[in-house]
Design an enzyme around this catalytic site. Structure first.
Site, PDB file in Angstrom:
ATOM      1  N   PRO A   9       0.796  -1.228   0.000  1.00 28.65           N
ATOM      2  CG  PRO A   9      -0.145  -1.127   2.119  1.00 28.65           C
ATOM      3  CD  PRO A   9       0.516  -2.074   1.168  1.00 28.65           C
ATOM      4  CG  ASN A  10      -0.228   4.351   1.278  1.00 34.26           C
ATOM      5  OD1 ASN A  10      -1.181   4.908   0.733  1.00 34.26           O
ATOM      6  ND2 ASN A  10      -0.316   3.797   2.469  1.00 34.26           N
ATOM      7  NE  ARG A  17       4.213   6.761   1.275  1.00 34.86           N
ATOM      8  CZ  ARG A  17       4.388   5.542   1.796  1.00 34.86           C
ATOM      9  NH1 ARG A  17       4.688   4.514   1.016  1.00 34.86           N
ATOM     10  NH2 ARG A  17       4.259   5.353   3.078  1.00 34.86           N
ATOM     11  CE1 TYR A  22       9.139   5.093   2.687  1.00 32.56           C
ATOM     12  CE2 TYR A  22       7.573   6.909   2.785  1.00 32.56           C
ATOM     13  CZ  TYR A  22       8.067   5.729   3.299  1.00 32.56           C
ATOM     14  OH  TYR A  22       7.496   5.181   4.415  1.00 32.56           O
ATOM     15  CG  ASN A  73       8.281  -2.075   0.300  1.00 41.06           C
ATOM     16  OD1 ASN A  73       7.786  -2.246   1.418  1.00 41.06           O
ATOM     17  ND2 ASN A  73       8.877  -0.940  -0.053  1.00 41.06           N
ATOM     18  CB  ALA A  76       1.627   0.193   6.289  1.00 39.30           C
ATOM     19  CD  GLU A  97       9.685  -7.398   4.718  1.00 34.74           C
ATOM     20  OE1 GLU A  97       9.024  -8.456   4.821  1.00 34.74           O
ATOM     21  OE2 GLU A  97       9.743  -6.540   5.633  1.00 34.74           O
ATOM     22  CG  HIS A  99      11.068  -2.257   4.524  1.00 41.05           C
ATOM     23  ND1 HIS A  99       9.717  -2.040   4.430  1.00 41.05           N
ATOM     24  CD2 HIS A  99      11.231  -3.466   5.093  1.00 41.05           C
ATOM     25  CE1 HIS A  99       9.086  -3.087   4.935  1.00 41.05           C
ATOM     26  NE2 HIS A  99       9.977  -3.973   5.338  1.00 41.05           N
ATOM     27  CB  SER A 101      12.640   4.370   4.923  1.00 40.60           C
ATOM     28  OG  SER A 101      11.636   3.497   5.416  1.00 40.60           O
ATOM     29  NE  ARG A 106      10.322   6.008   8.402  1.00 42.73           N
ATOM     30  CZ  ARG A 106       9.332   5.906   7.525  1.00 42.73           C
ATOM     31  NH1 ARG A 106       9.366   4.950   6.600  1.00 42.73           N
ATOM     32  NH2 ARG A 106       8.322   6.744   7.548  1.00 42.73           N
TER      33      ARG A 106
END
Ligand code: DQA
Length: 159
Positions: A9-10, A17, A22, A73, A76, A97, A99, A101, A106
């Site tokens: 998502p996103n 964003r 990112y 990825n 969330a 996997e 990411h 960031s 974080r």
């Protein structure tokens, strides 16, 4: 060799964003780069993005018998989705996997990936370059599996 790239998502909002986290690259640009590398290395590659948990579960399941490995990825959902984790476990194939960031730098709620725990490996914090690293890792892993299978076949022919 076929790799399926699954984006959660996103991630369709990349380039728009939170650019400070990112970066400016759009998802299509990341995919175009991956496609070019795949072509150079004779790898078949397919891309899928969804904002819906169930669709991601379905796509992972469809990889069974269709793909040799998955780059994912879960975004969330990495921090929340037992369903995606179970789907990754169920297909039992190499899964890397990614990411963009560094999730460990974080907020606390991002510092645990429940999906990474069932993946072959995790790449986090290298920006979009992480997807390139994932492709290198995946072709290494799949190359090793092919070599092991060939050696086992040769051994069984001897017996
Ligand atoms: C992300 C990190 C997640 O915590 C976040 O929810 C995302 C993107 C990353 O690529 O850095 O959507 O997966």
């Amino acid at each position: 060799m076929k790799i399926v790239v699954i984006q959660g998502p996103n991630l369709n909002m990349l380039g728009h964003r939170e650019q400070n986290i990112y970066g400016p690259m759009k998802l299509e640009e990341i995919h175009a780069q991956m496609q070019a590398v795949a072509k150079q290395n004779n790898i078949e590659i397919e891309f899928f993005q969804s904002n819906l948990e169930g669709e991601i579960v379905d796509r992972i399941q469809e990889c069974l018998g269709e793909a040799d490995g998955i780059i994912i990825n879960p975004a969330a959902y990495s921090h929340t989705s037992i369903a995606i984790r179970d789907a990754i476990s169920a297909v039992s194939m190499p899964v890397v996997e990614v990411h963009i960031s560094n999730i460990y730098r974080r907020e606390e709620f991002r510092q645990k990936s429940i999906t990474a725990a069932v993946c072959t490996g995790l790449i986090s914090g290298f920006g979009p370059f992480g997807y390139h690293l994932a492709m290198i890792s995946m072709s290494q892993i799949l190359g090793e599996i092919t070599a092991i299978k060939a050696a086992q076949e040769a051994e069984s022919k001897k017996a």
